[in-house]
Design a protein around this motif. Structure first.
Motif, mmCIF file in Angstrom:
data_model
loop_
_atom_site.group_PDB
_atom_site.id
_atom_site.type_symbol
_atom_site.label_atom_id
_atom_site.label_comp_id
_atom_site.label_asym_id
_atom_site.label_seq_id
_atom_site.Cartn_x
_atom_site.Cartn_y
_atom_site.Cartn_z
ATOM 1 N N SER A 34 37.576 37.932 47.163
ATOM 2 C CA SER A 34 38.224 36.779 46.540
ATOM 3 C C SER A 34 39.282 36.165 47.449
ATOM 4 O O SER A 34 39.388 34.939 47.561
ATOM 5 C CB SER A 34 38.848 37.186 45.201
ATOM 6 O OG SER A 34 39.827 38.192 45.386
ATOM 7 N N ILE A 286 40.332 37.521 40.822
ATOM 8 C CA ILE A 286 39.618 36.410 41.440
ATOM 9 C C ILE A 286 40.442 35.127 41.392
ATOM 10 O O ILE A 286 40.573 34.409 42.392
ATOM 11 C CB ILE A 286 38.262 36.174 40.734
ATOM 12 C CG1 ILE A 286 37.355 37.394 40.861
ATOM 13 C CG2 ILE A 286 37.565 34.930 41.302
ATOM 14 C CD1 ILE A 286 36.943 37.738 42.269
ATOM 15 N N VAL A 410 33.815 35.487 35.378
ATOM 16 C CA VAL A 410 34.001 34.866 36.694
ATOM 17 C C VAL A 410 33.305 33.510 36.747
ATOM 18 O O VAL A 410 33.853 32.523 37.248
ATOM 19 C CB VAL A 410 33.464 35.778 37.816
ATOM 20 C CG1 VAL A 410 33.475 35.056 39.158
ATOM 21 C CG2 VAL A 410 34.303 37.051 37.897
#
Length: 458
Positions: A34, A286, A410
Motif C-alpha cells: 500500500s 491501505i 478494499v
C-alpha cells in the motif's frame, strides 16, 4: 489414519516459532504494497484502480484457496503442505523481482496468494488442534499478534525499504526470510494432524472462482468505458457458481467445505465479527498511507512510520485480549473492541476538514487496537462453538469470509476514492470512505450485543 507426532517442550516451541515466522512474513505481504502504490504507479505507468489489484487480486486468490485447505490438511500432511506453501511463495516473489512488466508482477502476486491462502486457515487449525481448549484464547491471541501485527507493520516496513532502496528491495526481504524459514521448517515442522484421505471435488474448486468474478465486477463500478453487458454476464455466472458450490457441499459425502457450521448461531456471529474487524484493519493499512501521502503530502517513509504506533498498540493488545477472553468471556472483550473501532471511524467521519498526522495516528491506534479485541477472540469463539471434527472447516470458513469481506472493503474504499472520476483522491472522497466504514461498523456493534452473555466454556 496416519501417524502424528505429539509436541512437548522445546520441540513444540520450535514448531510454533517456525510456523509463526512463516505466517508473519506472508501476512506482511498482504499490506506492505500500500505504501508503495504511488511508486509502482510511476514505475509501470498505471492507474490507482490498476495497481490496487496487487492487493485485491491477492486477497481474492486467497479466498479461492482457503476452502481447499481442510482437504489439503487431511490428504497431504502438514509438513509437506507447509513446505509447498513456502516454496510457492518464494517462487512467486522471485518472479516479481525479475518481472519486466506489470502483468508478470500480478502473476507473481498470484503465486504468493496461493501459498498464503492455504497457510492462513491451516495454521489456525493446527494451533487450535495442538492447544487444550481451556488455553485456546491465549494461543489465538498469539496468532492474532502474528496476523494482525504483521498486517499493520506491512506499510511500515515498506516505507523503510523504499527510503533506502527500490520497490524490488521489499520483495528481496520476503525472499530471504521465507528461504530461511524453509530451511528451518525441514528440521522443526512435523505432521501433527491426522490423515483422512478423500477425493478432491474439482467442480467445487472451480466454482470458487466465482468469488473472483464477483469482486472483479465490483471493482468496475465507477470506471469509465466499461463493457457492462459483459460485466453483468460475469456477475451472473459468478453468483450462480457460488450458489452451485454451496448447494453441492450439502450433497457430497465428504464436502470440500462443510457449510453445516453455519447452522451454529454463535459461529455465525463470530464469522461476521471477525470479518468486520478485519475490514477495519485492512482499510486502515491501505487508506491511511494514501491519506498521508495525497492529502498531507508526506513521503512514503513518513506515511509508513506514521502507522508504527498503531502496529505497536495492536501487538501489545493481542496476547492480552486472548487471555481476557479465557478469563472474563467473549462478549465483554468483543464489545470493547467494536466500540473502539466505531469511535475511531466516528471521529474521522465527524471531524470536518483535514486531520493532521498527529491526529490521525491515535485514531489509527484506536481502530487497530479494537481489532485486537475482536478478530482472534471471535475466531476462538467460533471454533469453540463447533464439534472437533468441524474445527478445520470452521476456521477455513471464517478465514475465507474474512478475506472476502476484506477484499470487498478494499474494493469499496478504492471505488469511493475515485468518485467523480478524479485521478487523485480528494479530501471529500476520503470523508465519504470514513462515513461508509463508520456506518458499517455499527452493524458489528449490534452483532456483539447479540452474543450470549456467558464466559467461555471449557
Amino acid at each position: 489414519m496416519s501417524d502424528t507426532v505429539q509436541l512437548h517442550g522445546s520441540r513444540r516451541l520450535w514448531f510454533i516459532t517456525t510456523l509463526l515466522m512463516g505466517t508473519f512474513t506472508m501476512s506482511i505481504s498482504q499490506s506492505a504494497l500500500s505504501t508503495a502504490y504511488p511508486t509502482l504507479m510511476r514505475y509501470f505507468g498505471i492507474s490507482a484502480s490498476t495497481v490496487q489489484w496487487l492487493t485485491t487480486g491477492f486477497m481474492l486468490i486467497m479466498c479461492v484457496m482457503m476452502p481447499v485447505s481442510p482437504w489439503l490438511l487431511n490428504n497431504i500432511g502438514f509438513k509437506p503442505l507447509f513446505l509447498f506453501v513456502l516454496l510457492t511463495f518464494d517462487v512467486g516473489t522471485l518472479l516479481i523481482i525479475l518481472a519486466p512488466n506489470f502483468p508478470l508482477v500480478l502473476l507473481g502476486r498470484a503465486m504468493e496468494a496461493v501459498g498464503v491462502g492455504i497457510l492462513f486457515p491451516s495454521y489456525q487449525t493446527v494451533l487450535l488442534t495442538i492447544t487444550p481448549k481451556e488455553n485456546r484464547g491465549s494461543a489465538m491471541g498469539v496468532a492474532g499478534l502474528v496476523m494482525g501485527s504483521a498486517l499493520a507493520v506491512g506499510p511500515i516496513i515498506s516505507g523503510i525499504v523504499l527510503k533506502f532502496t527500490t520497490w524490488q528491495g521489499l520483495f528481496w526481504v520476503f525472499l530471504v526470510i521465507i528461504t530461511l524459514v524453509v530451511l528451518l521448517a525441514t528440521r522443526t515442522i512435523v505432521n501433527v494432524m491426522p490423515s483422512d484421505k478423500s477425493s478432491l471435488d474439482w467442480l467445487s474448486v472451480i466454482c470458487l472462482v466465482g468469488f473472483i468474478g464477483i469482486l472483479y465486477v465490483i471493482n468496475l463500478i465507477g470506471e469509465t468505458g466499461v463493457n457492462w453487458p459483459l460485466a453483468w454476464g460475469i456477475l451472473i455466472v459468478s453468483v450462480l457458481a457460488i450458489i452451485l458450490f454451496a448447494t453441492r457441499q450439502f450433497k457430497l459425502e465428504t464436502p470440500l467445505l462443510d457449510l453445516r457450521v453455519f447452522g451454529v448461531g454463535q459461529f455465525n456471529i463470530a464469522v461476521w465479527l471477525t470479518g468486520l474487524s478485519y475490514i477495519a484493519l485492512i482499510v486502515v493499512t491501505i487508506v491511511f498511507p494514501l491519506y498521508y501521502q495525497i492529502i498531507l503530502g508526506v513521503s512514503p517513509f513518513i506515511s509508513g512510520m506514521a502507522l508504527v504506533p498503531g502496529a505497536v498498540f495492536l501487538s501489545i493488545l493481542n496476547p492480552i485480549t486472548g487471555k481476557l477472553a479465557d478469563r472474563i468471556g467473549f462478549k465483554a472483550v468483543l464489545l470493547c473492541g467494536m466500540i473502539m473501532i466505531l469511535v475511531g471511524w466516528g471521529l474521522l467521519a465527524l471531524i470536518q476538514g483535514e486531520v493532521g498526522l498527529w491526529g490521525m495516528m491515535p485514531i489509527a491506534m484506536l481502530i487497530e487496537g479494537g481489532n485486537a479485541f475482536v478478530m482472534m477472540p471471535a475466531v476462538t469463539l467460533g471454533a469453540d462453538a463447533l464439534p472437533t471434527h468441524l474445527v478445520s472447516h470452521g476456521t477455513a470458513v471464517i478465514t475465507t469470509m474474512r478475506q472476502l469481506l476484506g477484499s470487498t472493503g478494499v474494493a469499496v474504499a478504492t471505488l469511493l476514492l475515485t468518485i467523480g472520476h478524479v485521478k487523485t483522491a480528494t479530501l471529500g472522497n476520503f470523508h465519504i470512505v470514513f462515513w461508509v466504514f463508520f456506518i458499517l461498523e455499527i452493524i458489528g456493534l449490534c452483532l456483539a450485543l447479540a452474543l450470549k452473555n456467558k464466559k467461555k466454556e471449557v
